[in-house]
Design an enzyme around this catalytic site. Structure first.
Site, PDB file in Angstrom:
ATOM      1  N   HIS A 241       2.993   4.134   1.658  1.00 34.14           N
ATOM      2  CA  HIS A 241       3.249   4.713   2.960  1.00 34.14           C
ATOM      3  C   HIS A 241       4.834   5.372   3.133  1.00 34.14           C
ATOM      4  O   HIS A 241       4.965   6.463   3.231  1.00 34.14           O
ATOM      5  CB  HIS A 241       2.870   3.982   4.397  1.00 34.14           C
ATOM      6  CG  HIS A 241       1.565   3.545   4.105  1.00 34.14           C
ATOM      7  ND1 HIS A 241       0.383   4.422   4.445  1.00 34.14           N
ATOM      8  CD2 HIS A 241       0.974   2.244   4.050  1.00 34.14           C
ATOM      9  CE1 HIS A 241      -0.784   3.571   4.431  1.00 34.14           C
ATOM     10  NE2 HIS A 241      -0.291   2.462   4.126  1.00 34.14           N
TER      11      HIS A 241
HETATM   12  C1  BDR Z   1       2.328   1.449   8.055  1.00 33.06           C
HETATM   13  O1  BDR Z   1       2.091   0.400   8.568  1.00 33.06           O
HETATM   14  C2  BDR Z   1       2.794  -0.567   7.900  1.00 33.06           C
HETATM   15  O2  BDR Z   1       2.106  -1.674   7.295  1.00 33.06           O
HETATM   16  C3  BDR Z   1       3.301  -0.104   6.407  1.00 33.06           C
HETATM   17  O3  BDR Z   1       4.673  -0.458   6.208  1.00 33.06           O
HETATM   18  C4  BDR Z   1       3.451   1.440   7.101  1.00 33.06           C
HETATM   19  O4  BDR Z   1       4.699   1.724   7.787  1.00 33.06           O
HETATM   20  C5  BDR Z   1       1.073   2.198   7.411  1.00 33.06           C
HETATM   21  O5  BDR Z   1       0.290   2.346   8.624  1.00 33.06           O
END
Ligand code: BDR
Ligand code: CA
Length: 312
Positions: A241
């Site tokens: 992400h």
């Molecule tokens: C987001 O949630 C977190 O667990 C990850 O680091 C990312 O920022 C994805 O939904």
């Protein structure tokens, strides 16, 4: 001139990859790193920020602790993905570098107000609580920030933590709403993008064989966190992400999206944290964010590895 950025983060391995991608780039100057509660509580996220800085041998970059909890809600965390520490999967040494005494929100205000207008970019990799607090302290920062690049929300992918909500938005929807209504230029990296940039077993192997200390450590951290996602997505793949935000700054041509209106649901119990994205322009609401929808995943990983190769 290098891009001057502040990273606001809740590490988590994918946050770690984003931080290292920025620190490793000769085109970016990291002014400071702010920790926020999110994936795990604040004492762990700030410690993880320091662990990454020490791993990268970049202790001169200052680390700031911010919000311990969302603006109005109890904290919801994701230990079920990242383990208790947020960095389960590899035992990095306890950091010794100092955490700055200033609150992260005050640091953001000070940096943005003391530098020329539209020169400071915020890479927001977690819930937007620190950013909302900074706006509360001095709303003039909205007109001075170059852009806030936020990993959060979802368009047609649905949610990853609730059926309709992405984690960062779900944890602090009031903060997300505050930031999106602030007038600051926002770029949003929703799940629709990050689900197209999977870390696969092959890519983890690329981390492992970089030939330095940092690469194999991140191969371990990502393998741990991705076990959960591999079960969830049913294949040898999981989304990467947060580095999308940093790569956007370095190679925007790898992405495509649209300037649209985004509103945040804060009331409905069923859809709290949902990002209501007017992709087709069916309202005349202000177009307050550039929402990215597509990514060249190969190019994206090339940028990450280019940075990673520069570390010890
Ligand atoms: C987001 O949630 C977190 O667990 C990850 O680091 C990312 O920022 C994805 O939904
Ligand atoms: Ca994150």
């Amino acid at each position: 001139m290098k891009k001057q950025i502040i990273i606001d983060t809740d590490p988590g391995p994918d946050d770690g990859v984003a931080i290292l991608t920025a620190l490793g780039s000769p085109l970016i100057e990291v002014l400071g790193i702010c920790a926020v509660a999110g994936n795990v509580p604040l004492p762990y996220t700030i410690r993880n920020v320091c662990k990454i800085l020490e791993l990268a041998e970049r202790q001169e970059v200052r680390a700031f602790a911010g919000a311990e909890a969302p603006l109005t809600r109890p904290l919801f965390t994701a230990e079920y993905v990242h383990g208790k520490t947020g960095f389960d999967g590899y035992d990095l040494p306890e950091p010794t570098m100092p955490v700055q005494p200033q609150h992260a929100a005050d640091f953001i205000v000070e940096e943005v107000m003391s530098r020329p207008p539209r020169t400071v970019t915020i890479c927001a990799l977690g819930p937007l609580t620190n950013m909302a607090l900074a706006l509360e302290r001095d709303e003039r920062i909205a007109g001075r920030i170059e852009q806030i690049v936020w990993m959060g929300g979802a368009l047609s992918e649905g949610g990853n933590v609730m059926p309709a909500a992405e984690f960062n938005c779900y944890v602090d929807p009031e903060a997300a709403a505050r930031v999106l209504s602030s007038g600051a230029p926002v770029v949003m990296m929703p799940l629709d993008v990050t689900h197209k940039a999977h870390v696969t077993a092959d890519r983890i192997q690329r981390f492992r064989s970089i030939g330095n200390k940092v690469g194999p450590i991140f191969a371990e951290l990502l393998t741990y966190a991705k076990q959960f996602d591999w079960e969830k997505y049913g294949a040898d793949r999981a989304p990467m992400h947060d580095p999308t935000t940093v790569v956007w700054l370095l190679r925007p041509e790898l992405f495509s999206g649209r300037q649209v209106n985004v509103e945040i649901e804060t009331v409905s119990p069923l859809t709290t944290g949902m990002t209501i994205i007017d992709w087709w322009g069916v309202t005349d609401r202000r177009k307050n964010a550039y929402v990215v929808r597509d990514i060249d995943a190969e190019g994206f990983y090339d940028v990450i590895f280019e940075s990673f190769r520069r570390f010890p």
